[in-house]
Design an enzyme around this catalytic site. Structure first.
Site, PDB file in Angstrom:
ATOM      1  CG  MET A  22      -2.006  -1.091   1.132  1.00 56.10           C
ATOM      2  SD  MET A  22      -3.083  -1.148   2.576  1.00 56.10           S
ATOM      3  CE  MET A  22      -2.043  -2.055   3.737  1.00 56.10           C
ATOM      4  CB  CYS A 104      -1.183   0.579  -9.266  1.00 56.12           C
ATOM      5  SG  CYS A 104      -1.369   2.271  -8.640  1.00 56.12           S
ATOM      6  CE  LYS A 143      -2.304  -6.716  -4.306  1.00 59.79           C
ATOM      7  NZ  LYS A 143      -3.314  -5.814  -4.889  1.00 59.79           N
ATOM      8  N   GLY A 216      -8.913  -7.939  -1.961  1.00 59.45           N
ATOM      9  CA  GLY A 216      -9.982  -7.014  -2.297  1.00 59.45           C
ATOM     10  C   GLY A 216     -11.210  -7.185  -1.418  1.00 59.45           C
ATOM     11  N   GLY A 217     -11.537  -6.142  -0.652  1.00 56.97           N
ATOM     12  CA  GLY A 217     -12.772  -6.133   0.118  1.00 56.97           C
ATOM     13  C   GLY A 217     -12.818  -7.060   1.312  1.00 56.97           C
TER      14      GLY A 217
END
Length: 351
Positions: A22, A104, A143, A216-217
């Site tokens: 991140m 990204c 990724k 994700g999520g």
């Protein structure tokens, strides 16, 4: 199929739990804290562009504390030769894995033809991965997203994965939503495109020899645990940062050990903090990663307030962390009617 480098196999137990790369967050200070919370998690750096690795300040960009292992360096870029050179440098600096960012969606990566843009260029990604594998002796992984913009066909996504796998990549972290390159900010790209976990699950069923990590999520222990029924691991992003205690709960639930309190975990960080302060690191560069530790708990707001208001001041040291803990602990030790007064007295040093 291209021969896979001998170092490509990552132990399955290291894939089960990981923390996403991140930007502006997962620096070395953050990763040391996360390692303390989750001894078995696989950690990732912020994305670093290959050019920065080659020409920039490596002591800063590739800062790595020995306690962080296993930890991966995530690279950005789209030129195979430069990515190979950066991968070799990263491996020489001690990183356990080199990960290529193909997810990204920011304007900066679009302008530089890397990140999520690479989902549309599988041949270039395959060439990059092959060059990186040849250049270093640690696993090279990818990724990615499910696609970009209006890509709605699973077969296109699977073909992308197959092309990269043929180049030697055996592990993929799948952020299970598309990246919309126009009209959405990076933050909106983490929230608005719909999640389709079933694509990652189907990929694992059809390509069982590949390691597939779902991202994700994922916001709760139950969410993360469910993914283990269908894939090799779950990667947490914002949830791990804003609620770092979740990492500890997951590590204990999945790997065993004794659940420690938030205060116990934070006090275990003291030796590291004091070493960093002695080296000239400012407390604010460490404490900013701690602010979510008491999120949702009584006194959590006071904890954040004490650290946020004091960590930037000259001479701020571990005593400020103890002050923040004292304020927080007071909320659970005194009747609710007296908590505010007690917190105020502790903040002002009167208690």
């Amino acid at each position: 199929m291209r021969a896979v480098n001998a170092a490509s196999a990552i132990p399955p137990e290291q894939l089960r739990l990981s923390v996403a790369p991140m930007m502006d967050w997962t620096d070395t200070q953050c990763r040391v804290f996360h390692r303390l919370l989750a001894p078995h998690a696989r950690l990732y750096t912020e994305m670093v562009h290959a050019n920065a690795v080659i020409h920039g300040d490596r002591s800063h960009l590739l800062a790595l504390d020995p306690v962080e292992h296993p930890v991966a360096l995530q690279l950005g870029g789209s030129e195979p030769a430069l990515l190979a050179q950066a991968a070799r440098i990263g491996a020489e600096h001690g990183f356990d894995e080199i990960n290529l960012n193909c997810g990204c969606p920011s304007d900066r990566v679009q302008a530089g033809r890397f990140g999520a843009c690479l989902m549309r260029e599988p041949a270039l990604v395959a060439d990059s991965v092959a060059a990186m594998i040849d250049a270093c002796n640690v696993p090279v992984t990818v990724k990615c997203r499910l696609g970009v913009d209006d890509d709605e066909h699973y077969e296109v996504f699977r073909a992308f994965i197959d092309r990269i796998a043929d180049a030697g990549c055996r592990m993929f972290v799948v952020h299970a939503r598309n990246a919309w390159l126009k009209g959405l900010s990076p933050k909106e790209n983490r929230e608005i495109p719909p999640l389709r976990y079933e694509w990652a699950y189907q990929l694992k069923r059809e390509r069982p020899d590949l390691a597939i990590i779902v991202n994700g999520g994922i916001a709760t222990l139950d969410d993360a645990t469910e993914h283990l029924q269908h894939a090799d691991g779950a990667m947490l992003g914002r949830a791990a940062y804003h609620d770092p205690y979740l990492l500890h709960r997951l590590d204990v639930a999945w790997f065993g050990g004794e659940l420690q309190t938030r205060s116990q975990l934070l006090r275990a960080l003291r030796p590291h903090v004091e070493v960093q302060l002695a080296r000239g690191v400012y407390l604010k560069h460490i404490s900013r990663h701690l602010l979510g530790l008491f999120g949702g708990q009584r006194g959590g707001r006071a904890f954040r307030q004490v650290l946020s208001e004091g960590a930037h001041k000259p001479g701020a040291d571990w005593s400020l962390v103890e002050q923040a803990l004292a304020v927080t602990e007071a909320f659970s030790e005194v009747p609710s009617s007296a908590r505010a007064d007690a917190a105020l007295r502790l903040c002002s040093g009167q208690a």
